[in-house]
Design a protein around this motif. Structure first.
Motif, PDB file in Angstrom:
ATOM      1  N   GLU A 230     -37.322 -19.006 -56.201  1.00  0.00           N
ATOM      2  CA  GLU A 230     -38.291 -18.645 -55.167  1.00  0.00           C
ATOM      3  C   GLU A 230     -39.634 -19.292 -55.488  1.00  0.00           C
ATOM      4  O   GLU A 230     -40.055 -19.344 -56.638  1.00  0.00           O
ATOM      5  N   PRO A 255     -34.134 -20.414 -51.746  1.00  0.00           N
ATOM      6  CA  PRO A 255     -35.267 -19.499 -51.571  1.00  0.00           C
ATOM      7  C   PRO A 255     -35.196 -18.830 -50.204  1.00  0.00           C
ATOM      8  O   PRO A 255     -34.548 -19.326 -49.280  1.00  0.00           O
ATOM      9  N   SER A 256     -35.881 -17.692 -50.063  1.00  0.00           N
ATOM     10  CA  SER A 256     -35.841 -16.961 -48.790  1.00  0.00           C
ATOM     11  C   SER A 256     -36.372 -17.796 -47.635  1.00  0.00           C
ATOM     12  O   SER A 256     -35.914 -17.657 -46.494  1.00  0.00           O
ATOM     13  N   ARG A 257     -37.298 -18.681 -47.926  1.00  0.00           N
ATOM     14  CA  ARG A 257     -37.852 -19.561 -46.878  1.00  0.00           C
ATOM     15  C   ARG A 257     -37.018 -20.824 -46.693  1.00  0.00           C
ATOM     16  O   ARG A 257     -37.366 -21.689 -45.893  1.00  0.00           O
TER      17      ARG A 257
END
Length: 352
Positions: A230, A255-257
């Motif tokens: 992340e 990563p979350s994005r």
């Protein structure tokens, strides 16, 4: 549109600077009247072209030792020989050297005398590809701009190796034996101007830590990388070209994005284990996702939000910039979703 073109031209200019400065250097003109007959000595094992007095060609001659290098030489070609050592003595008068090509020899770390390279205070380009090196050589001259170490046996980077190389813009370590424990958090400390880092074809399972902030081109193809931490890209805010083909990336490892990073223009994720198209930035122009396990394209997830567009602006200038999308080798069946074309109106090629 003009802003987009300016960004593209700027990136291409920087890329060209990294890759082609070496070409321009070779063709610098030197007045032959600057050299006397006495200056124009030439080792008998080599060739010294009268029209290019600063170059010394000693390649493909079966040499086992480096000959004494005349003081006038800027460009030294010693590739394709049988050289095992780099001692100080042959270079004691070679104070003007800018370029050394020692590719395809038999050089080991033990064969490099400690001060042999660091004494070359004007050296810009050092080619040591296809040798027998097991670690990145050190010490190196502070002036160095490009270091090419592809296809060796490098598995170690001694602490402090790069600490004084603030002028280095290109580091090529592809096709070596690097594993994750070869890196410390400060391994790349000192590389303030590094723009291209190539560590493809190694044995990495994780992304290398704490990369230099100015990195623009990062090549990590053909490793075994399973995930990206992340906020990883916060440390390299200028990265524009990212290659992670032939790894083991899965949806859970991203990563979350995803890759919603405004600096990235070219993203290559071919031959991984993704089942979904990851989130991307509106600035991305080329996306390679072929040969994954993707079954469908959820446009509502990957289309950059229109709320980010400036009010009353031309969509073609300020909308998503994606022009090339490759999805072949997945489990997607045509036709292409119309919503995809509606979102990415600048798409010129979609391969499914």
């Amino acid at each position: 549109m003009a802003g987009t073109i300016c960004v593209i031209m700027w990136v291409l200019f920087i890329t060209n600077t990294v890759w082609t400065r070496s070409v321009r250097q070779v063709y610098e003109v030197h007045d032959s009247e600057d050299w006397t007959i006495h200056d124009f000595e030439c080792p008998m094992e080599c060739f010294c072209p009268p029209s290019f007095p600063t170059a010394l060609y000693c390649e493909n001659r079966g040499l086992k030792e480096i000959p004494a290098i005349p003081s006038r030489i800027w460009y030294l070609y010693l590739q394709n020989n049988l050289i095992e050592t780099i001692p100080e003595k042959p270079f004691e008068n070679a104070t003007q050297l800018r370029w050394i090509n020692l590719n395809k020899n038999k050089i080991t770390n033990y064969g490099i005398e400690k001060g042999a390279l660091s004494q070359l205070k004007k050296l810009l380009f050092l080619f040591l590809e296809d040798n027998e090196l097991e670690e990145v050589p050190s010490p190196l001259p502070r002036s160095l701009e490009q270091l090419q170490l592809a296809r060796n046996k490098v598995s170690r980077i001694p602490q402090g190796t790069f600490s004084n190389l603030e002028n280095l813009t290109l580091l090529d370590l592809q096709n070596n034996k690097l594993v994750d424990n070869a890196f410390q958090r400060d391994t790349f400390k000192g590389l303030k101007n590094l723009m291209q880092l190539n560590m493809a074809k190694n044995a990495l399972k994780n992304m290398p830590p704490r990369l230099p902030a100015n990195t623009m081109q990062l090549f990590l193809d053909n490793n075994s990388i399973e995930g990206i931490p992340e906020n990883y890209f916060n440390v390299i805010p200028k990265v524009a070209f990212l290659r992670l083909n032939h790894n083991k990336l899965s949806d859970a490892g991203l990563p979350s994005r995803g890759f919603d990073v405004s600096s990235i223009l070219d993203l290559q994720l071919s031959h991984n284990r993704l089942t979904k198209v990851p989130r991307i930035s509106a600035h991305l122009q080329h996306l390679h996702l072929d040969h994954n396990k993707i079954k469908s394209v959820n446009v509502s997830v990957i289309c950059p939000s229109p709320s980010t567009l400036p009010a009353e602006r031309d969509f073609f200038s300020y909308g998503p910039h994606l022009r090339y999308l490759r999805l072949d080798g997945n489990e997607i069946k045509p036709p292409i979703p119309m919503a995809l074309m509606t979102c990415f109106r600048l798409l010129q090629a979609v391969i499914i």
